[in-house]
Design an enzyme around this catalytic site. Sequence first.
Site, PDB file in Angstrom:
ATOM      1  N   SER A   1      45.225 -13.532  48.211  1.00 44.45           N
ATOM      2  CA  SER A   1      44.946 -12.112  47.806  1.00 44.45           C
ATOM      3  C   SER A   1      44.620 -11.259  48.928  1.00 44.45           C
ATOM      4  CB  SER A   1      43.698 -12.098  46.976  1.00 44.45           C
ATOM      5  OG  SER A   1      44.119 -12.664  45.629  1.00 44.45           O
TER       6      SER A   1
ATOM      7  N   GLU B   1      44.391   6.663  53.958  1.00 45.54           N
ATOM      8  CA  GLU B   1      45.265   7.216  52.978  1.00 45.54           C
ATOM      9  C   GLU B   1      44.891   6.518  51.374  1.00 45.54           C
ATOM     10  OE1 GLU B   1      46.338   5.979  55.610  1.00 45.54           O
ATOM     11  OE2 GLU B   1      47.055   7.756  56.907  1.00 45.54           O
ATOM     12  N   SER B   2      44.057   5.619  51.465  1.00 41.71           N
ATOM     13  CA  SER B   2      43.819   4.796  50.308  1.00 41.71           C
ATOM     14  C   SER B   2      43.987   3.284  50.548  1.00 41.71           C
ATOM     15  CB  SER B   2      44.556   5.294  48.806  1.00 41.71           C
ATOM     16  OG  SER B   2      44.104   6.696  48.751  1.00 41.71           O
TER      17      SER B   2
ATOM     18  N   HIS C   1      48.670  -9.706  45.479  1.00 40.19           N
ATOM     19  CA  HIS C   1      48.099 -10.982  44.949  1.00 40.19           C
ATOM     20  C   HIS C   1      49.512 -11.729  45.064  1.00 40.19           C
ATOM     21  CE1 HIS C   1      44.267  -9.423  44.219  1.00 40.19           C
ATOM     22  NE2 HIS C   1      44.823  -8.602  43.628  1.00 40.19           N
TER      23      HIS C   1
ATOM     24  N   CYS D   1      47.360   8.849  49.479  1.00 40.90           N
ATOM     25  CA  CYS D   1      46.911  10.251  49.291  1.00 40.90           C
ATOM     26  C   CYS D   1      47.345  10.877  50.439  1.00 40.90           C
ATOM     27  CB  CYS D   1      45.543  10.266  48.783  1.00 40.90           C
ATOM     28  SG  CYS D   1      44.349  10.009  50.304  1.00 40.90           S
TER      29      CYS D   1
END
Lengths: 133, 133
Positions: free
Chosen positions: A55, A62-63, A68, A83
């Site tokens: 993980s 930008e986010s 996983h 974004c």
Amino acid sequence: MQALGRQILVEFYKCNPDILKDVRKIEKFMLEACVIAKATIVRHTFHEFSPFGVSGVVVIAESHVAIHTWPEYNYAAVDIFTCGESIDPWVIFKYLEEKFESQQSSNMEMKRGLFELKDKKLLHKPELVVNDG
Amino acid sequence: MQALGRQILVEFYKCNPDILKDVRKIEKFMLEACVIAKATIVRHTFHEFSPFGVSGVVVIAESHVAIHTWPEYNYAAVDIFTCGESIDPWVIFKYLEEKFESQQSSNMEMKRGLFELKDKKLLHKPELVVNDG
């Protein structure tokens, strides 16, 4: 109408399981994908599970990009949340598809945080596009 | 048929913007939500942007919980990705909804990594449920 963010939910099937087990390779590929997409990397964390599976998340300005892996199914779930207009999430998708040697994938693109610009009136339903490749 | 993971994509609208600006509070609430849901916290990272806005992720043994906030829109995007049957992602949803003082929200629940158990034959389309509240 404006979406604050867009998010691609990717199912990478039929990947190379040896890669999906290798936390260092996955970390490297995820960071490289962000660099190639010209994302600004803020922080990242990756973790290997016992007996196998990885993980990890790269927080970008930008986010984020999250992964996983289930090597026993040759499968990886990847989320690419961006974004702004400065980066193209599909660059990240393409890079990871190649590096994981995925022979089959599907994805959904979501628009997150939908507002009308004038009065910031929100729309209740996120928009959804489904692609099967 | 088996889904390896489930993911709830949450739009928290009409939140308290002072909370959405506060990286320490958000980190605290996200970690508390995971503890209450009996998730196993592996790693976490939170970042505050200038002039405001917070991004953060808690990697849990059962996958991850991610957040991006836009205080200027009183809006937070939250993803709750879990695998296994040991934790209930809706516990995390409810806790954060209360703590962010969200007066309106919508969500989508996705099933990720769909396989038929017998032959591991995969299904191409992720399943989707949309809820507007």
